[in-house]
Design an enzyme around this catalytic site. Structure first.
Site, PDB file in Angstrom:
ATOM      1  N   GLY A  12      19.309   8.210 -11.703  1.00 28.59           N
ATOM      2  CA  GLY A  12      18.542   9.439 -11.914  1.00 28.59           C
ATOM      3  C   GLY A  12      19.444  10.640 -12.035  1.00 28.59           C
ATOM      4  N   SER A  15      19.138  14.690 -14.537  1.00 25.09           N
ATOM      5  CA  SER A  15      18.639  16.031 -14.184  1.00 25.09           C
ATOM      6  C   SER A  15      18.626  16.190 -12.665  1.00 25.09           C
ATOM      7  CB  SER A  15      17.217  16.247 -14.741  1.00 25.09           C
ATOM      8  OG  SER A  15      16.329  15.276 -14.215  1.00 25.09           O
ATOM      9  N   GLY A  16      18.322  17.403 -12.242  1.00 27.92           N
ATOM     10  CA  GLY A  16      18.031  17.696 -10.834  1.00 27.92           C
ATOM     11  C   GLY A  16      19.109  17.292  -9.836  1.00 27.92           C
ATOM     12  N   ILE A  17      18.666  16.731  -8.744  1.00 33.51           N
ATOM     13  CA  ILE A  17      19.541  16.388  -7.609  1.00 33.51           C
ATOM     14  C   ILE A  17      20.588  15.352  -8.030  1.00 33.51           C
ATOM     15  CG2 ILE A  17      19.566  15.301  -5.322  1.00 33.51           C
ATOM     16  CD1 ILE A  17      16.681  16.550  -4.933  1.00 33.51           C
ATOM     17  N   VAL A  63      15.346   1.943 -13.951  1.00 40.44           N
ATOM     18  CA  VAL A  63      15.524   1.289 -12.645  1.00 40.44           C
ATOM     19  C   VAL A  63      14.289   0.496 -12.197  1.00 40.44           C
ATOM     20  CG1 VAL A  63      17.311   2.860 -11.782  1.00 40.44           C
ATOM     21  CG2 VAL A  63      14.882   3.379 -11.340  1.00 40.44           C
ATOM     22  N   ASN A  89      18.816   7.617  -6.320  1.00 39.03           N
ATOM     23  CA  ASN A  89      18.165   8.932  -6.384  1.00 39.03           C
ATOM     24  C   ASN A  89      17.003   8.962  -7.372  1.00 39.03           C
ATOM     25  OD1 ASN A  89      18.194  12.094  -6.490  1.00 39.03           O
ATOM     26  ND2 ASN A  89      18.563  11.443  -8.603  1.00 39.03           N
ATOM     27  N   SER A 152       0.822   6.987  -2.708  1.00 34.70           N
ATOM     28  CA  SER A 152       1.874   6.093  -3.220  1.00 34.70           C
ATOM     29  C   SER A 152       3.269   6.639  -2.914  1.00 34.70           C
ATOM     30  CB  SER A 152       1.694   5.860  -4.728  1.00 34.70           C
ATOM     31  OG  SER A 152       1.610   7.098  -5.409  1.00 34.70           O
ATOM     32  N   TYR A 153       3.477   7.932  -3.112  1.00 39.31           N
ATOM     33  CA  TYR A 153       4.797   8.524  -2.838  1.00 39.31           C
ATOM     34  C   TYR A 153       5.084   8.493  -1.341  1.00 39.31           C
ATOM     35  CZ  TYR A 153       8.577  12.065  -3.504  1.00 39.31           C
ATOM     36  OH  TYR A 153       9.765  12.757  -3.553  1.00 39.31           O
TER      37      TYR A 153
HETATM   38  P1  NAP Z   1      14.150  15.145 -11.461  1.00 38.61           P
HETATM   39  O1  NAP Z   1      14.965  16.304 -11.919  1.00 38.61           O
HETATM   40  O2  NAP Z   1      12.872  14.855 -12.161  1.00 38.61           O
HETATM   41  O3  NAP Z   1      15.088  13.858 -11.485  1.00 38.61           O
HETATM   42  C1  NAP Z   1      14.590  12.563 -11.405  1.00 38.61           C
HETATM   43  C2  NAP Z   1      15.609  11.636 -12.038  1.00 38.61           C
HETATM   44  O4  NAP Z   1      15.137  10.289 -11.913  1.00 38.61           O
HETATM   45  C3  NAP Z   1      15.836  11.908 -13.514  1.00 38.61           C
HETATM   46  O5  NAP Z   1      17.210  11.850 -13.787  1.00 38.61           O
HETATM   47  C4  NAP Z   1      15.106  10.762 -14.202  1.00 38.61           C
HETATM   48  O6  NAP Z   1      15.788  10.438 -15.390  1.00 38.61           O
HETATM   49  C5  NAP Z   1      15.277   9.661 -13.165  1.00 38.61           C
HETATM   50  N1  NAP Z   1      14.296   8.594 -13.302  1.00 38.61           N
HETATM   51  C6  NAP Z   1      12.956   8.640 -13.096  1.00 38.61           C
HETATM   52  N2  NAP Z   1      12.400   7.458 -13.355  1.00 38.61           N
HETATM   53  C7  NAP Z   1      13.413   6.618 -13.717  1.00 38.61           C
HETATM   54  C8  NAP Z   1      13.474   5.267 -14.128  1.00 38.61           C
HETATM   55  N3  NAP Z   1      12.378   4.506 -14.204  1.00 38.61           N
HETATM   56  N4  NAP Z   1      14.678   4.731 -14.440  1.00 38.61           N
HETATM   57  C9  NAP Z   1      15.806   5.488 -14.377  1.00 38.61           C
HETATM   58  N5  NAP Z   1      15.809   6.781 -13.997  1.00 38.61           N
HETATM   59  C10 NAP Z   1      14.624   7.338 -13.682  1.00 38.61           C
HETATM   60  O7  NAP Z   1      13.767  15.283  -9.934  1.00 38.61           O
HETATM   61  P2  NAP Z   1      14.618  15.485  -8.590  1.00 38.61           P
HETATM   62  O8  NAP Z   1      13.859  16.455  -7.784  1.00 38.61           O
HETATM   63  O9  NAP Z   1      16.044  15.732  -8.871  1.00 38.61           O
HETATM   64  O10 NAP Z   1      14.419  14.051  -7.922  1.00 38.61           O
HETATM   65  C11 NAP Z   1      15.483  13.274  -7.428  1.00 38.61           C
HETATM   66  C12 NAP Z   1      15.023  12.536  -6.175  1.00 38.61           C
HETATM   67  O11 NAP Z   1      14.746  13.492  -5.145  1.00 38.61           O
HETATM   68  C13 NAP Z   1      13.736  11.727  -6.368  1.00 38.61           C
HETATM   69  O12 NAP Z   1      13.886  10.470  -5.718  1.00 38.61           O
HETATM   70  C14 NAP Z   1      12.694  12.570  -5.668  1.00 38.61           C
HETATM   71  O13 NAP Z   1      11.621  11.806  -5.165  1.00 38.61           O
HETATM   72  C15 NAP Z   1      13.516  13.185  -4.545  1.00 38.61           C
HETATM   73  N6  NAP Z   1      12.923  14.392  -3.970  1.00 38.61           N
HETATM   74  C16 NAP Z   1      12.845  15.557  -4.684  1.00 38.61           C
HETATM   75  C17 NAP Z   1      12.270  16.682  -4.087  1.00 38.61           C
HETATM   76  C18 NAP Z   1      12.150  17.994  -4.832  1.00 38.61           C
HETATM   77  O14 NAP Z   1      11.491  18.919  -4.320  1.00 38.61           O
HETATM   78  N7  NAP Z   1      12.760  18.154  -5.988  1.00 38.61           N
HETATM   79  C19 NAP Z   1      11.775  16.621  -2.779  1.00 38.61           C
HETATM   80  C20 NAP Z   1      11.850  15.423  -2.091  1.00 38.61           C
HETATM   81  C21 NAP Z   1      12.441  14.315  -2.687  1.00 38.61           C
HETATM   82  P3  NAP Z   1      15.132   9.937 -16.766  1.00 38.61           P
HETATM   83  O15 NAP Z   1      13.794  10.590 -16.896  1.00 38.61           O
HETATM   84  O16 NAP Z   1      16.137  10.383 -17.799  1.00 38.61           O
HETATM   85  O17 NAP Z   1      15.067   8.444 -16.651  1.00 38.61           O
END
Ligand code: NAP
Length: 251
Positions: A12, A15-17, A63, A89, A152-153
């Site tokens: 992942g 983008s993002g984290i 994934v 991630n 679910s989450y």
């Molecule tokens: P994000 O910017 O949407 O990043 C999510 C990443 O996961 C993207 O790079 C996306 O890439 C990848 N991804 C999603 N489904 C996938 C798949 N089936 N196969 C491969 N890659 C996949 O969001 P984020 O906030 O950085 O999230 C990162 C983690 O932090 C997640 O596990 C999320 O649950 C957790 N989190 C975030 C927050 C928050 O407030 N942001 C809070 C708590 C936990 P592609 O779309 O290019 O595949």
């Protein structure tokens, strides 16, 4: 250079984290393999890393697909000969759907993405970490693991914490660690105002009563620094722990 000589996989990372974590890891000397589905975005992150002098390979993969997870780890070994750090991630949000608004299809999709992927990737990386007798797995859970999201989450992220403790227990005797970082609200693509508009706001408001949302949001670098701590030897005596990075939102 806290990751000098280490090889890390970050899922992942388009983008993002995940993107920020890959960049921080490269600055700390890690050689990387980054995984996501969106080719252009993932390649842009890798280019930023290599332009700055880092080493980063791209693996376009999903994934939720076991075969892709197997291949991602195999490609890491083919490229670098070892895997020292795995950051699980990749994840999606669940639109805050409570049980009476969550279809079986949506349940399966969220569980496969947020939980089963952690099983696939960790199992494959451990095949190489065990003979190495070293490794650190960092799984990204969420404050949602406390029930403060949809059904679910909440289930998937609580499972990720429990799975991480199980891996930590099983492999502590041979020097392999497993911990979780649980982010609080952090602006990313998952958490944009537009994405929030797709949430069940009535349910989200209900959840918010159990959180102090007047506190500042954390940013992606706050999360990446916590992930770096668990990835590096700075935490060599720490395993099976969950680090909540949320400014105290859920205290
Ligand atoms: P994000 O910017 O949407 O990043 C999510 C990443 O996961 C993207 O790079 C996306 O890439 C990848 N991804 C999603 N489904 C996938 C798949 N089936 N196969 C491969 N890659 C996949 O969001 P984020 O906030 O950085 O999230 C990162 C983690 O932090 C997640 O596990 C999320 O649950 C957790 N989190 C975030 C927050 C928050 O407030 N942001 C809070 C708590 C936990 P592609 O779309 O290019 O595949």
């Amino acid at each position: 250079m806290r990751l000098a000589g280490k090889v890390a996989i970050v899922t992942g990372a388009s983008s993002g984290i995940g993107a920020e974590t890959a960049k921080v890891f490269a600055q700390e000397g890690a050689k990387l393999l980054v995984v996501a589905r969106r080719k252009e975005k993932l390649e842009a992150v890798a280019k930023e890393i290599t332009d700055a002098g880092g080493t980063c390979k791209v693996f376009i993969g999903d994934v939720t697909k076991e075969a892709d997870c197997i291949k991602a780890v195999e490609e890491t070994i083919a490229a670098y000969g070892q895997v020292d750090v795995l950051v699980n991630n990749a994840g999606i949000a669940d639109k805050h759907r409570p049980i009476d608004d969550c279809s079986s299809e949506w349940w399966d999709h969220v569980i496969l993405t947020d939980q089963t992927s952690v099983y696939y990737m960790s199992r494959e990386a451990l095949k190489y970490m065990v003979p190495q007798k070293s490794g650190s797995i960092v799984n990204i859970a969420s404050i949602g693991a406390r029930g403060l999201a949809g059904i679910s989450y909440s289930a998937a992220k609580a499972a990720v914490i429990s799975m991480s403790k199980n891996i930590a227990l099983e492999f502590a005797p041979i020097g392999i660690r497993c911990n979780t970082v649980s982010p609080g609200p952090t602006p990313t693509e998952l958490n944009t105002p537009e994405a929030m508009a797709t949430f069940n706001m009535g349910f989200a408001d209900h959840c918010a009563q159990h959180m102090n949302l007047s506190l500042p949001e954390s940013n992606v670098n706050d999360q990446a620094k916590a992930i770096l701590f668990f990835a590096s030897d700075d935490s060599k005596a720490v395993t099976g722990q969950d680090l909540i990075v949320d400014h105290g939102t859920t205290l």
